[in-house]
Design a protein around this motif. Structure first.
Motif, short mmCIF file in Angstrom:
data_model
loop_
_atom_site.label_atom_id
_atom_site.label_comp_id
_atom_site.label_asym_id
_atom_site.label_seq_id
_atom_site.Cartn_x
_atom_site.Cartn_y
_atom_site.Cartn_z
N UNK A 82 4.74 22.34 -10.95
CA UNK A 82 4.19 21.48 -12.00
C UNK A 82 3.54 20.24 -11.38
N UNK A 83 4.18 19.66 -10.36
CA UNK A 83 3.61 18.49 -9.70
C UNK A 83 2.28 18.85 -9.04
N UNK A 84 2.20 20.04 -8.43
CA UNK A 84 0.94 20.48 -7.83
C UNK A 84 -0.17 20.53 -8.86
N UNK A 85 0.13 21.09 -10.03
CA UNK A 85 -0.88 21.18 -11.09
C UNK A 85 -1.28 19.80 -11.59
N UNK A 86 -0.32 18.91 -11.75
CA UNK A 86 -0.61 17.56 -12.24
C UNK A 86 -1.49 16.80 -11.25
N UNK A 87 -1.11 16.85 -9.97
CA UNK A 87 -1.86 16.11 -8.95
C UNK A 87 -3.26 16.69 -8.79
N UNK A 88 -3.38 18.01 -8.77
CA UNK A 88 -4.70 18.63 -8.65
C UNK A 88 -5.61 18.24 -9.80
N UNK A 89 -5.08 18.28 -11.02
CA UNK A 89 -5.86 17.89 -12.19
C UNK A 89 -6.25 16.42 -12.12
N UNK A 90 -5.31 15.58 -11.72
CA UNK A 90 -5.57 14.14 -11.65
C UNK A 90 -6.69 13.81 -10.66
N UNK A 91 -6.60 14.35 -9.45
CA UNK A 91 -7.60 14.03 -8.43
C UNK A 91 -8.98 14.55 -8.82
N UNK A 92 -9.04 15.72 -9.45
CA UNK A 92 -10.33 16.28 -9.86
C UNK A 92 -10.97 15.42 -10.95
#
Length: 353
Positions: A82-92
């Motif tokens: 879940x953290x991977x998905x959140x961070x990836x979405x945030x940076x993009x």
């Protein structure tokens, strides 16, 4: 030799946005299930989804798995994914927004020094001040560092009269070098017994994800991305230049300042829990533009989903490439992002970004 007609190029611009979002969201859910099952202890998909359904009270059936596997799925891998998905979405999303307000295709939180500022704040919190604000100490310090870095970039650009978009990126690179050097200095001056943990964190990693910490980056992403999507029309106008945007009713200076603050908050929240992860904010928005065009009403939500998908896959590779160790995810995103961006530049070599 004749050029291929434009219809031959891969494009999803004619597909309804809702259909694209549903498709990417479904692919993200499937990928997250695969990511939870992958690791030094392989776990079947039936067990993965069974544990999740059981924990969420969606299933009343008796568990047919061991307590150890249940803990691996629920306490370790699920929050990490879940953290991977959140961070990836945030940076993009941050990368897409910065590319609009600076009108520069190279703008992203890493190149503009925002990630370096957030890392500096987190280093100070981890090695020097301690958890003086409790659980939110590192995120708060990371946000302050990211905000400081962004305003420093704008100040340097204004001081050097760097009004062009390209010179703004150069100012960001210069500030990033300075803040990285300061971060290294604070590491050197800190407790050397804890420095190795900070250095590994600076390479980017998701191994420290915990349920009680996920609410902060998630709520930050939800609020920040919602605001940016709501103001997508303004971001479209900003791409046309300050004068044109102003004639279209955009309060240019105020809006740019608000977006900078929002991007700093998003970057600080991401960096605080994942370390410095580069190239996601630079590469993903370009891929989305290549596929659906330049409308920010499409770019922002699709960049969020594609960024989440990219980082989930990067986390899968990080866990299987040198088992049982986890490779720092920042190394993988740098390699994959750099190579992909080179091919992207080649494909669009005759197009001005």
């Amino acid at each position: 030799m004749k050029k291929l007609p434009s219809s031959k190029k891969l494009s999803f611009s004619n597909i309804p946005l809702g259909l694209l979002l549903v498709g990417l969201a479904g692919l993200l859910i499937i990928s997250m299930g695969i990511a939870i099952g992958v690791g030094s202890v392989p776990i079947s998909q039936s067990t993965v989804w069974g544990v999740i359904a059981h924990k969420l009270s969606f299933s009343n059936s008796l568990p047919n798995w061991s307590i150890g596997r249940e803990n691996i799925v629920w306490a370790v891998r699920f929050p990490r994914t879940i953290l991977a998905a959140i961070v990836g979405a945030t940076l993009a999303v941050v990368g897409a927004a910065l590319q609009s307000i600076t009108r520069n295709p190279l703008a992203d939180p890493h190149l503009l020094g925002i990630s370096s500022g957030a890392a500096l704040g987190a280093i100070i919190a981890l090695l020097h001040t301690g958890m003086i604000l409790g659980l939110v100490t590192v995120p708060v310090f990371a946000f302050i560092g990211a905000l400081f870095a962004m305003f420093l970039v704008l100040g340097v650009a204004n001081f050097s009269m760097a009004n062009s978009a390209g010179r703004l990126v150069l100012a960001g690179v210069a500030v990033a070098f300075v803040l990285t050097a300061l971060g290294n200095l604070f590491i050197f001056m800190g407790d050397h017994r804890a420095s190795h943990t900070v250095i590994f964190w600076m390479l980017g990693g998701l191994g420290l994800a915990q349920w009680n910490q996920l609410w902060f980056p998630f709520i930050t992403l939800l609020l920040g991305a919602s605001y940016l999507i709501y103001k997508a029309r303004y971001l479209n106008a900003m791409m046309l230049g300050d004068e044109t945007a102003s004639t279209l009713g955009v309060p240019v200076q105020r809006f740019r300042l608000i977006v900078i603050v929002v991007c700093a908050l998003l970057t600080g929240a991401a960096v605080a829990f994942s370390g410095v992860i580069g190239f996601v904010g630079l590469m993903v928005p370009h891929i989305v533009r290549l596929l659906v065009g330049g409308d920010y009403r499409k770019i922002l939500p699709l960049s969020a989903l594609l960024g989440a998908l990219f980082l989930v896959f990067a986390d899968i590779v990080a866990r299987i490439i040198i088992p049982p160790e986890d490779m720092p995810i920042g190394i993988l995103t740098g390699l994959a992002g750099g190579i992909a961006f080179v091919f992207l530049m080649r494909q669009r070599r005759n197009v001005a970004f």
